[in-house]
Scaffold this motif. Structure first.
Motif, PDB file in Angstrom:
ATOM      1  N   PHE A 203     -52.464 -19.443 -65.890  1.00 20.31           N
ATOM      2  CA  PHE A 203     -53.676 -20.102 -66.366  1.00 20.31           C
ATOM      3  C   PHE A 203     -54.309 -20.913 -65.243  1.00 20.31           C
ATOM      4  N   ALA A 204     -55.616 -20.849 -65.152  1.00 22.27           N
ATOM      5  CA  ALA A 204     -56.360 -21.686 -64.213  1.00 22.27           C
ATOM      6  C   ALA A 204     -56.735 -22.977 -64.936  1.00 22.27           C
ATOM      7  N   ASN A 205     -56.297 -24.087 -64.396  1.00 21.89           N
ATOM      8  CA  ASN A 205     -56.545 -25.360 -65.079  1.00 21.89           C
ATOM      9  C   ASN A 205     -58.006 -25.795 -65.035  1.00 21.89           C
ATOM     10  N   ASP A 206     -58.802 -25.114 -64.217  1.00 18.97           N
ATOM     11  CA  ASP A 206     -60.211 -25.505 -64.133  1.00 18.97           C
ATOM     12  C   ASP A 206     -61.133 -24.464 -64.753  1.00 18.97           C
ATOM     13  N   ASP A 207     -60.567 -23.544 -65.561  1.00 22.80           N
ATOM     14  CA  ASP A 207     -61.434 -22.513 -66.126  1.00 22.80           C
ATOM     15  C   ASP A 207     -62.176 -23.057 -67.339  1.00 22.80           C
ATOM     16  N   THR A 208     -63.474 -22.862 -67.343  1.00 24.25           N
ATOM     17  CA  THR A 208     -64.309 -23.339 -68.456  1.00 24.25           C
ATOM     18  C   THR A 208     -65.255 -22.245 -68.941  1.00 24.25           C
ATOM     19  N   ASN A 209     -65.053 -20.991 -68.476  1.00 21.73           N
ATOM     20  CA  ASN A 209     -65.941 -19.918 -68.922  1.00 21.73           C
ATOM     21  C   ASN A 209     -65.734 -19.671 -70.413  1.00 21.73           C
ATOM     22  N   LEU A 210     -66.750 -19.160 -71.053  1.00 24.37           N
ATOM     23  CA  LEU A 210     -66.708 -18.956 -72.506  1.00 24.37           C
ATOM     24  C   LEU A 210     -66.880 -17.478 -72.823  1.00 24.37           C
ATOM     25  N   ASP A 211     -66.052 -16.660 -72.205  1.00 26.68           N
ATOM     26  CA  ASP A 211     -66.131 -15.219 -72.414  1.00 26.68           C
ATOM     27  C   ASP A 211     -65.323 -14.826 -73.653  1.00 26.68           C
ATOM     28  N   GLY A 212     -64.121 -14.268 -73.469  1.00 27.80           N
ATOM     29  CA  GLY A 212     -63.334 -13.835 -74.614  1.00 27.80           C
ATOM     30  C   GLY A 212     -62.761 -14.976 -75.422  1.00 27.80           C
ATOM     31  N   ILE A 213     -62.479 -16.097 -74.756  1.00 32.19           N
ATOM     32  CA  ILE A 213     -61.926 -17.268 -75.442  1.00 32.19           C
ATOM     33  C   ILE A 213     -63.004 -18.344 -75.496  1.00 32.19           C
ATOM     34  N   ASP A 214     -63.588 -18.532 -76.672  1.00 35.49           N
ATOM     35  CA  ASP A 214     -64.625 -19.558 -76.863  1.00 35.49           C
ATOM     36  C   ASP A 214     -64.497 -20.111 -78.273  1.00 35.49           C
ATOM     37  N   LEU A 215     -63.856 -21.254 -78.375  1.00 38.26           N
ATOM     38  CA  LEU A 215     -63.660 -21.898 -79.670  1.00 38.26           C
ATOM     39  C   LEU A 215     -64.492 -23.167 -79.794  1.00 38.26           C
ATOM     40  N   THR A 216     -65.504 -23.290 -78.930  1.00 36.34           N
ATOM     41  CA  THR A 216     -66.339 -24.492 -78.973  1.00 36.34           C
ATOM     42  C   THR A 216     -67.105 -24.604 -80.283  1.00 36.34           C
ATOM     43  N   GLY A 217     -67.303 -23.487 -80.972  1.00 30.25           N
ATOM     44  CA  GLY A 217     -68.023 -23.516 -82.240  1.00 30.25           C
ATOM     45  C   GLY A 217     -67.300 -24.278 -83.336  1.00 30.25           C
ATOM     46  N   PHE A 218     -65.992 -24.517 -83.142  1.00 28.60           N
ATOM     47  CA  PHE A 218     -65.244 -25.288 -84.131  1.00 28.60           C
ATOM     48  C   PHE A 218     -65.387 -26.788 -83.912  1.00 28.60           C
ATOM     49  N   LEU A 219     -66.018 -27.177 -82.808  1.00 22.95           N
ATOM     50  CA  LEU A 219     -66.245 -28.584 -82.514  1.00 22.95           C
ATOM     51  C   LEU A 219     -67.677 -28.942 -82.900  1.00 22.95           C
ATOM     52  N   ASP A 220     -67.867 -30.116 -83.382  1.00 20.20           N
ATOM     53  CA  ASP A 220     -69.174 -30.536 -83.882  1.00 20.20           C
ATOM     54  C   ASP A 220     -69.593 -31.788 -83.134  1.00 20.20           C
ATOM     55  N   GLY A 221     -70.064 -31.581 -81.897  1.00 28.21           N
ATOM     56  CA  GLY A 221     -70.378 -32.703 -81.051  1.00 28.21           C
ATOM     57  C   GLY A 221     -71.747 -33.300 -81.338  1.00 28.21           C
ATOM     58  N   PRO A 222     -71.954 -34.521 -80.920  1.00 29.14           N
ATOM     59  CA  PRO A 222     -70.929 -35.372 -80.306  1.00 29.14           C
ATOM     60  C   PRO A 222     -69.961 -35.920 -81.350  1.00 29.14           C
ATOM     61  N   ALA A 223     -68.749 -36.197 -80.913  1.00 29.67           N
ATOM     62  CA  ALA A 223     -67.775 -36.798 -81.816  1.00 29.67           C
ATOM     63  C   ALA A 223     -68.325 -38.114 -82.352  1.00 29.67           C
ATOM     64  N   GLY A 224     -68.161 -38.330 -83.639  1.00 28.14           N
ATOM     65  CA  GLY A 224     -68.668 -39.540 -84.274  1.00 28.14           C
ATOM     66  C   GLY A 224     -69.970 -39.356 -85.005  1.00 28.14           C
TER      67      GLY A 224
END
Length: 946
Positions: A203-224
């Motif tokens: 695993f690359a600790n700095d990977d932030t691409n949203l290709d095959g793995i993208d679960l950002t849709g489960f987050l509802d930002g901003p928090a609060g």
């Protein structure tokens, strides 16, 4: 497997004896553990420009030496770490007060600073002092360096360091010898798996691409954005706008709580990618944490730079929709200059630490209140809010793994001063309760005339012993009954001790809760996250807003010698009725009306079966409807597998996306029945065995069948559960509610109650119980979605959007999951199909396939136990060779048949989630057939044409 044995002599656990040379691998010739470094030695350049090498071109004897070059740093004069390179040996046990002599040969070339050899004295892992022999500068042939010294009185071990400090040029070292008293070196066995066909998965600790793995849709930002987290009437978390609040995530600890700002942005983005919507900030107050300026001489001032970095990190998390679980007291090092008696004597470890004492010592409590005020009323300049006004801080934990009840569990907890003070308070409490020795003796005498009060004990003279560290003595006999022949663990004494401890714990929680509310805290507050007995759980629940728990499967013994020890078995395959497991322990401390958080959870490396852990546990967290589930832990750095840090592990971090989707979407439904286990006051304060030693517990089956919570009553149960369980001491409890009630007279730690409970549930027509088999070694959830066959070592999860088989799949044959059939040839694995578009499997056009077996560091060398060692403890495996990069994963060889709505293409994903070239697969009559081993990846994305 291939086996090689080191040629080092002597036995494990031998007594100290005079050795001619106590150093392992003194001429640096051997690499038996295959990690490409010499056995027993490690290099470190620290923060300097030094270059270190295991040199095969220069040697005094043999073919190898250590080389260190060019450590000089013109800006590092005041900080030795910025101008020093060093080779260091493993620590070796010593006898304080005896003499040791270090001899080593050194060769120099144009050395301008200091080349040296050093004996470093330590108390456990704490550095004490050093004795040094320095080398002539300039250039010179091999010269012998010698230093003799007497080991300090408080030292427990010594290490050898060979270094170059503030110097240009080069030094070589060879042929180290340290004579003195120590343990003989053990004969080490290395067992290596045949990993020739395994594949790297890094695993690359700095990977932030949203290709095959993208679960950002489960987050509802901003928090609060939905307001502060609150506790609903149903015992779950809700936001102020009425939205249910459920959190899935991980922990960071120490300095990782306040990363550099560029790293903070990357970490927040990467966590969001994986569906993390809560991050626990842990151990910020320790010596290794960022928040306290210990250089001040006290533990009170906050470190301005560390606080600023933490502020920025929290702001970045908030932007992404990641909430914060904030700890207060974790591993703070109280100092004598704080006004804490013997503060400088506290250690970081459990024995000798501030744990336990910080619950009742008034000065330490005042310091905790002060720290909470400084931190929580601080205004974050990047959000503009004080932390008491910050809804992105979802919950607060008062203290981590800390309770007055630890004194019952650990005899050496804290320091003698505090153990003595606790005993004095105990005797004063007894006098207040009973008035005199005679009344105490009468109260502590049973019907047979046996008294728990020993002849020379008198509370008026302060001589009644407190049963410190005696919890482990409450062990059941073969019939499951607890023997209490020892007066120190006799029922009357222990009952009173529990009441005494409850009063102390209640006062602590009341003090801290009152202070937190006074300074403006609005979010739910937990007490601690480890409870040992029913009384402990009860006071935690009564005094706090939610329950929290830390748990691990077969926690390794990190301090074992000569190497740490671990268990190497899967939870799915143990005899669950008689074996303690982390899920049942969490369930045991869940309480009706209180949200349940799991602050730390892990199946630690190097257990080879840990691929079962996160998926299995998430499924049962959903069944139990727990509110917070956090993996311990995540590190933004490090490529090697390690015990708890999971970010590099295909068997843990690799299954995180599937687990996160399972949790966030509630793919596994909450149980159809809620069971409340009733506890009367008598039951609450009656001694029972630690779950580590209990023959059985009711939670070992309730956890896997229905939602379970504890219910503490005074005179009668008036709860709203679907069914109340009144058993053992509480069997005759009054029930004043319409809830169905199952009464079982047997004590749950003596008798396996599952057959009787299921039979009663079937008579009461509890939903889902008609399919359960009382005498089978298999637990079915009342939802019908989960089947745990611990007799065969197989867990099946069958839901519309997540389908999963875990365990000994090779012997299981074809596993049919209604849309996914798994026929696996790999002995033990976890195979999961997860819908990525939210449609049920069979209609989904994007599916994530996760196939994981074993994962190791390259050249990871095991030391399996013999039969005798296994009989002593399951925690008997050792790992003398921890391995090197890259991390490698076992291919899962299987024939998978997946129902799809059209022609499908199978794309292996790289460790960042990007597609690689498709692998061969066929689609016939709506069934996709493939072998995941062909992917050379743990992930495949299955894309179906429209």
């Amino acid at each position: 497997m291939m086996t090689c044995a080191a040629l080092l002599a002597c036995l494990l656990s031998a007594d100290l004896q005079q050795l001619d040379n106590l150093v392992e691998n003194p001429s640096f010739e051997e690499d038996r553990d295959r990690d490409t470094l010499p056995d027993g030695w490690r290099p470190s350049a620290f923060d300097s420009p030094a270059k270190l090498a295991w040199d095969d071109s220069t040697a005094r004897t043999g073919s190898r030496s250590f080389r260190i070059s060019d450590s000089f740093n013109p800006e590092g004069d005041r900080d030795w770490k910025r101008s020093t390179g060093r080779w260091s040996s493993a620590r070796r046990p010593i006898k304080p007060g005896t003499e040791y002599t270090l001899e080593v040969w050194a060769k120099t070339e144009a050395v301008t600073g200091t080349a040296y050899a050093m004996l470093g004295w330590n108390r456990d892992s704490t550095w004490l002092s050093e004795d040094v022999a320095k080398c002539d500068g300039g250039s010179g042939d091999w010269q012998k360096l010698t230093v003799s010294a007497v080991a300090p009185a408080e030292a427990t071990n010594v290490s050898v360091s060979l270094g170059l400090s503030r110097s240009k040029g080069t030094v070589w070292f060879d042929d180290v010898k340290v004579s003195g008293m120590s343990e003989p070196l053990p004969e080490v066995v290395y067992v290596f798996h045949d990993t020739e066909d395994w594949f790297p998965f890094v695993f690359a600790n700095d990977d932030t691409n949203l290709d095959g793995i993208d679960l950002t849709g489960f987050l509802d930002g901003p928090a609060g954005k939905h307001g502060f987290v609150t506790v609903g009437d149903d015992g779950h978390f809700y936001f102020e706008d009425g939205t249910r609040a459920r959190f899935f995530g991980t922990n960071v600890g120490g300095r990782d709580c306040a990363p550099e700002k560029a790293a903070a942005r990357t970490i927040a983005a990467r966590l969001a990618k994986y569906g993390v919507n809560m991050l626990r900030l842990h151990s910020m107050d320790s010596r290794y944490g960022p928040l306290i300026d210990y250089q001040s001489g006290t533990s009170q001032p906050l470190d301005a730079k560390g606080l600023d970095r933490m502020d920025y990190f929290i702001a970045e998390l908030k932007k992404r929709g990641i909430y914060v679980y904030l700890d207060l007291l974790d591993y703070r090092q109280f100092r004598t200059a704080d006004g804490v008696a013997h503060g400088d004597e506290f250690t970081h470890n459990w024995q000798g630490s501030m744990k336990g004492a910080s619950i009742f010592d008034e000065r330490m409590i005042e310091l905790q209140k002060d720290y909470a005020t400084r931190l929580l009323t601080h205004r974050n300049p990047y959000t503009g809010l004080r932390y008491v006004d910050e809804p992105a801080v979802a919950v607060i934990e008062t203290t981590n793994e800390n309770s007055i009840f630890y004194f019952f569990n650990m005899s050496g907890l804290s320091l003698p001063h505090y153990r003595d003070e606790l005993t004095r308070r105990w005797n004063r409490w007894l006098m207040a309760r009973y008035g005199n020795r005679k009344a105490l003796a009468e109260a502590w005498t049973d019907d047979a005339g046996t008294s728990a009060l020993v002849a020379d004990e008198d509370p008026d003279r302060g001589t009644v012993a407190l049963p410190l560290g005696k919890f482990g003595a409450l062990r059941p006999d073969d019939d499951g009954r607890v023997k209490t022949d020892d007066p120190l663990v006799a029922v009357p004494r222990v009952c009173d001790m529990l009441r005494f401890f409850v009063e102390i714990q209640r006062h602590y929680y009341q003090t801290m809760q009152s202070h937190l509310k006074q300074i403006g805290v609005r979010v739910p507050v937990a007490g601690t996250n480890q409870q040992f007995c029913v009384a402990d759980t009860q006071v935690d629940a009564v005094m706090n807003d939610f329950m929290s728990r830390n748990q691990y499967w077969r926690h390794p013994h990190r301090q074992a010698k000569p190497f740490f020890k671990f268990a190497n078995e899967p939870l799915v395959g143990v005899d669950i009725p008689t074996q303690r497991n982390p899920l049942s322990v969490i369930a045991r401390t869940s309480v009706a009306g209180k949200p349940q958080a799991v602050a730390e959870f892990n199946f630690p490396w190097p257990n080879e079966y840990r691929c079962e852990g996160w998926l299995m546990s998430t499924a049962y967290a959903c069944l139990q409807d727990w509110d917070v589930f956090l993996l311990f832990s995540y590190s933004p750095e490090g490529e090697l597998l390690s015990m708890f840090r999971s970010q590099s592990d295909p068997a843990r971090w690799g299954v995180f996306p599937a687990a996160a989707m399972m949790f966030h979407r509630a793919d596994v439904a909450a149980a159809r029945n809620e069971v409340h286990v009733i506890h009367t006051p008598e039951d609450t304060f009656t001694p029972r065995p630690h779950t580590r030693y209990a023959k059985h517990t009711a939670y070992r089956f309730l956890t896997f069948t229905s939602k379970v919570r504890n219910a503490f009553i005074d005179d009668a149960y008036r709860g709203d559960a679907d069914v109340a369980l009144a058993c053992g001491i509480s069997a005759d409890a009054k029930v004043e509610t319409e809830a169905k009630c199952i009464r079982l007279a047997e004590r749950p730690w003596e008798t396996w109650l599952y057959p009787n409970f299921v039979a009663a549930g079937q008579r009461l027509r509890l939903p889902g119980y008609d399919r359960m088999e009382p005498d089978a070694k298999r637990f079915l959830s009342d939802t019908g979605e989960l089947s745990l066959d611990y007799g065969e070592g197989l867990l099946v999860i069958n839901t519309p959007r997540t389908k999963l088989a875990i365990g000994y799949l090779a012997k299981a044959g074809a596993v049919d999951l209604d849309g996914l059939t798994v026929e696996c040839h790999t002995e033990f694995a976890a195979v999961t199909a997860t819908s990525l578009d939210g449609e049920p499997i069979g209609r989904s056009r994007r599916v994530l396939l996760t196939s994981v077996g074993r994962a190791e560091n390259t050249a990871q060398g095991f030391w399996p136990p013999g039969a005798k060692q296994r009989s002593w403890s399951v925690t008997s495996w050792m790992l003398p060779g921890e391995g090197r990069t890259p991390v490698i994963a076992e291919p899962v060889r299987a024939q998978l048949h997946l129902k799809v709505p059209g022609k499908a293409t199978v794309y292996p994903l790289d460790p960042t989630g990007k597609r690689r070239e498709p692998i061969p697969a066929t689609t016939n009559s709506g069934i996709l057939q493939l072998d995941p081993a062909a992917a050379r990846s743990i992930w495949c994305e299955i894309a179906v044409e429209r």
